[in-house]
Design an enzyme around this catalytic site. Sequence first.
Site, PDB file in Angstrom:
ATOM      1  N   GLY A  47     -41.614  24.375  20.531  1.00  0.00           N
ATOM      2  CA  GLY A  47     -41.396  22.980  20.142  1.00  0.00           C
ATOM      3  C   GLY A  47     -42.652  22.474  19.472  1.00  0.00           C
ATOM      4  O   GLY A  47     -42.736  22.376  18.244  1.00  0.00           O
ATOM      5  N   CYS A  72     -49.104  -5.517  25.138  1.00  0.00           N
ATOM      6  CA  CYS A  72     -49.723  -6.318  26.205  1.00  0.00           C
ATOM      7  C   CYS A  72     -49.984  -5.455  27.433  1.00  0.00           C
ATOM      8  O   CYS A  72     -49.566  -5.782  28.554  1.00  0.00           O
ATOM      9  CB  CYS A  72     -48.839  -7.515  26.546  1.00  0.00           C
ATOM     10  SG  CYS A  72     -47.184  -7.064  27.085  1.00  0.00           S
TER      11      CYS A  72
END
Length: 417
Positions: free
Chosen positions: A266, A336
């Site tokens: 992968g 945030c």
Amino acid sequence: MQEYNVSFGDNEIALAVERFGSPLWLYDIGVIEKRIWDLRFFGVIRYAQKAAPNINLLSRVRHMGVDVDAVSAGEIVRALRAGFAPNQIRYTADIFDRDALALIKEHSIPVNIGSLDMLFQLREAGIKVPLAIRINPGFGHGHSNKVNTGGEHSKHGIWHSELEYAVKKAKEFGFKVECLHMHIGSGSDYIHLSQVASAMQRAVDSIEEFTSTLKIISIGGGLPISYKRDEPWHISMDKYYGIWDATRKEISGVAGNYLQLEIEPGRYLVAESCVLAAEIRAVKKMGNNLFYLVDAGFTDLVRPAFYGAYHHISIIHKNKRETNEEVDVIVAGPLCESGDVFTQEEGGVVVSRKLPLAQVGDLLVIHDAGAYGSAMSSNYNSRLLAPEVLWEKGEFTQIRRRQTFEQLLENERDESL
């Protein structure tokens, strides 16, 4: 000009951002072709699409003679949409959800079972497909604990001492076990590879009676790449193949027939093919620390926040402005969250990186981001998924458009509106 593993450079990245916006993923298909060529000695190359599952990329690797792995119903659908025949797909997991089981039954897709319950559920559903069995050899290894896929703390595979029982039940239920599969984690070295090869040999020796149906030995994936520019390339493909080919020959002797050797890359195929380009939107001091804040966050590339993974970073100055001055910088995103930092180590330790002095409007490039980059992106903070762009023969092709706000909200309902 920065050094790249890809064929495009600063000018092409800047042009791509100008055309498609920031942030964006930019792939070089030529790198993927080279990595597939590296693995040409193996009988079967099976792409672990979870690394980068865009159907355009899937279609292209299919045309290069590569089979595909699917770990979910969605990945089965992607593989079929990209043109893979059912017998070129193998479903690998530790459970079936109901969608996956239905697709496997509909298309007769081979299965790599990672739990005994999967075997019983195939029988109950009246499904007869070729089987692989994933073995947990009792040990694991990986560049992070979160990618260690062997040993008693790992959920993956059938425990080695239960393998004989699993094979016995599969035979009793009328299944043909055509493949044995073993994967202990990403980033394995030669010592661990030798241990895995020996474990595979012991597994076959313990259940010789089933080997008449065996066709493939799958060694999983986990091939590492060098993310750091000052680290040499440390995998010799000849040595890597040699370790497993010797084991394949020994098991072929036990089985009495020729066995193919399968590899499941992968990261190795796609990691170096792609960069994540983002724009610097703020430069500020926090005490003694200098921050570059960019318009990409862990909603785009989560590997540094999740694994403490290192990625090489470079700067492209706007208007081709050049500077030799370098400073210690912390690179962070807009979310945030205190953990929205690209320069951190495992455990969340924030570190600085020596980078050229930059200003708002300059581009920041995160390299070798093709594996588990776009694939692990999310809509957290209601952030839009960035576009994916392919570089091929000097041309850009957009292979995924930037998500729109309408697409972000299209499945949500509020009956009061």
